[in-house]
Write a protein that holds these residues in place. Structure first.
Motif, PDB file in Angstrom:
ATOM      1  N   PRO A  47       0.817  -1.227   0.000  1.00  0.00           N
ATOM      2  CA  PRO A  47       0.000   0.000   0.000  1.00  0.00           C
ATOM      3  C   PRO A  47       0.845   1.269   0.000  1.00  0.00           C
ATOM      4  N   ALA A  48       1.920   1.291   0.793  1.00  0.00           N
ATOM      5  CA  ALA A  48       2.792   2.465   0.835  1.00  0.00           C
ATOM      6  C   ALA A  48       3.521   2.650  -0.488  1.00  0.00           C
ATOM      7  N   LEU A  49       3.933   1.560  -1.100  1.00  0.00           N
ATOM      8  CA  LEU A  49       4.677   1.649  -2.352  1.00  0.00           C
ATOM      9  C   LEU A  49       3.832   2.271  -3.456  1.00  0.00           C
ATOM     10  N   TYR A  50       2.550   1.910  -3.528  1.00  0.00           N
ATOM     11  CA  TYR A  50       1.686   2.367  -4.626  1.00  0.00           C
ATOM     12  C   TYR A  50       0.894   3.633  -4.284  1.00  0.00           C
ATOM     13  N   GLU A  51       1.024   4.113  -3.058  1.00  0.00           N
ATOM     14  CA  GLU A  51       0.247   5.276  -2.633  1.00  0.00           C
ATOM     15  C   GLU A  51       0.508   6.484  -3.539  1.00  0.00           C
ATOM     16  N   GLY A  52      -0.554   7.010  -4.142  1.00  0.00           N
ATOM     17  CA  GLY A  52      -0.471   8.236  -4.923  1.00  0.00           C
ATOM     18  C   GLY A  52       0.173   8.120  -6.288  1.00  0.00           C
ATOM     19  N   LEU A  53       0.458   6.912  -6.755  1.00  0.00           N
ATOM     20  CA  LEU A  53       1.154   6.773  -8.035  1.00  0.00           C
ATOM     21  C   LEU A  53       0.241   7.018  -9.235  1.00  0.00           C
ATOM     22  N   LEU A  54      -1.053   6.804  -9.062  1.00  0.00           N
ATOM     23  CA  LEU A  54      -2.012   7.068 -10.144  1.00  0.00           C
ATOM     24  C   LEU A  54      -3.210   7.795  -9.552  1.00  0.00           C
ATOM     25  N   PHE A 236      10.717  -0.799   5.134  1.00  0.00           N
ATOM     26  CA  PHE A 236      10.561  -0.038   3.896  1.00  0.00           C
ATOM     27  C   PHE A 236      11.779   0.867   3.717  1.00  0.00           C
ATOM     28  N   ASP A 237      12.324   0.927   2.517  1.00  0.00           N
ATOM     29  CA  ASP A 237      13.476   1.772   2.209  1.00  0.00           C
ATOM     30  C   ASP A 237      13.009   2.913   1.317  1.00  0.00           C
ATOM     31  N   GLU A 238      12.897   4.104   1.876  1.00  0.00           N
ATOM     32  CA  GLU A 238      12.354   5.256   1.148  1.00  0.00           C
ATOM     33  C   GLU A 238      13.154   5.565  -0.113  1.00  0.00           C
ATOM     34  N   ALA A 239      14.475   5.512  -0.029  1.00  0.00           N
ATOM     35  CA  ALA A 239      15.315   5.859  -1.179  1.00  0.00           C
ATOM     36  C   ALA A 239      15.154   4.842  -2.307  1.00  0.00           C
ATOM     37  N   ARG A 240      15.236   3.571  -1.965  1.00  0.00           N
ATOM     38  CA  ARG A 240      15.046   2.537  -2.988  1.00  0.00           C
ATOM     39  C   ARG A 240      13.636   2.606  -3.572  1.00  0.00           C
ATOM     40  N   ALA A 241      12.670   2.786  -2.703  1.00  0.00           N
ATOM     41  CA  ALA A 241      11.274   2.809  -3.144  1.00  0.00           C
ATOM     42  C   ALA A 241      11.010   3.967  -4.094  1.00  0.00           C
ATOM     43  N   SER A 242      11.632   5.107  -3.841  1.00  0.00           N
ATOM     44  CA  SER A 242      11.381   6.291  -4.660  1.00  0.00           C
ATOM     45  C   SER A 242      11.711   6.036  -6.124  1.00  0.00           C
ATOM     46  N   ALA A 243      12.824   5.402  -6.380  1.00  0.00           N
ATOM     47  CA  ALA A 243      13.212   5.106  -7.767  1.00  0.00           C
ATOM     48  C   ALA A 243      12.233   4.129  -8.408  1.00  0.00           C
ATOM     49  N   LEU A 244      11.834   3.108  -7.665  1.00  0.00           N
ATOM     50  CA  LEU A 244      10.895   2.125  -8.184  1.00  0.00           C
ATOM     51  C   LEU A 244       9.524   2.755  -8.415  1.00  0.00           C
ATOM     52  N   GLN A 245       9.124   3.630  -7.515  1.00  0.00           N
ATOM     53  CA  GLN A 245       7.816   4.287  -7.646  1.00  0.00           C
ATOM     54  C   GLN A 245       7.734   5.120  -8.919  1.00  0.00           C
TER      55      GLN A 245
END
Length: 272
Positions: A47-54, A236-245
């Motif tokens: 849920p955190a990973l996909y939050e706000g992506l679309l 959760f890794d914010e930096a890694r997640a940001s690139a993937l997001q």
């Protein structure tokens, strides 16, 4: 806690999240052993990973753990991958083959869980598909998943980061899947595959009927791409997640644009 959470949006894209939940009713938790209580095979932080992506995407999220019952398995218990290692409708083991139960659930228990959790999740999904079909000629169920990168019980070697599943092209149009794969291919930081080890679970296969205007696509992510560690506590890794997001946002926006274009093409001219 409600078994299922629904966030309604107006986009033709639905984000299904069947495996990110960690809720286990007390009477079921008491039957899990110490391994089972770690909930190791959760799709952590989806849920955190996909939050706000679309913007305006609808989200249908199972809050219950897959150890309660797996919302992405055929309710009849038929295997998705005959001849390959997998877990059951109610898992008896972890993805590593370790037992998770002090007392294994019997058939009556599994039937109750199917009624109270699995059916509730899929009624919610179907309701959102039907609601959005009233406004769009074409909608797509994007099934959000993640898994540990190395699980010898399930697959050889390290899993690609991006695993696109369309059941060999049956669950969505070729244009949608080609555009998604092209976005994944263009990013040199992440390996990808389409219809590799994960071709789409029961959800993707059950709902994906392009000829009816209902498409489905599964994205299975290797957790190394957005977690600090693939062991407890699965931070959760914010930096890694940001690139993937950033990449996932491109994927979702591409899907939405394709659906909107298809709907315009299919729209009948108004009577004069």
């Amino acid at each position: 806690m409600n078994a299922v959470e629904v966030i309604q949006g107006s986009s033709p894209v639905i984000l299904g999240q069947p495996h990110s939940g960690t809720f286990v009713p007390e009477e079921i938790y008491a039957q899990l052993n110490d391994v089972g209580r770690q909930l190791l095979d959760t799709d952590w932080h989806i849920p955190a990973l996909y939050e706000g992506l679309l913007k305006n995407a609808t989200v249908v999220r199972a809050n219950f753990s897959r150890y309660v019952i797996d919302a992405n398995r055929d309710p009849s218990g038929v295997s998705l991958y005959p001849g390959k290692s997998t877990t059951d409708l109610v898992p008896m083991t972890t993805f590593d083959g370790a037992s998770i139960w002090l007392n294994k659930p019997d058939s009556d228990c599994i039937a109750r869980r199917r009624r109270d959790f699995h059916e509730v999740y899929h009624r919610s999904l179907q309701a959102e598909i039907s609601r959005l079909k009233e406004h769009h000629n074409d909608v797509l169920l994007y099934d959000c998943h993640s898994i540990r990168s190395e699980i010898p019980f399930l697959f050889d070697n390290e899993l690609p980061v991006l695993n696109i599943g369309t059941n060999l092209g049956q669950t969505c149009t070729q244009k949608i899947s080609q555009d998604v794969e092209a976005i994944c291919r263009s990013n040199n930081d992440y390996s990808h595959v389409i219809n590799g080890r994960f071709k789409g679970g029961w959800t993707t296969r059950h709902y994906g009927r392009p000829e009816t205007g209902v498409h489905a696509l599964q994205m299975e992510l290797a957790q190394r791409a957005y977690l600090k560690t693939e062991r407890p506590p699965f931070e959760f890794d914010e930096a890694r997640a940001s690139a993937l997001q950033s990449l996932l946002a491109d994927v979702l926006n591409s899907i939405e644009m394709n659906l909107q274009t298809m709907s315009k093409t299919e729209a009948k001219p108004s009577a004069v």
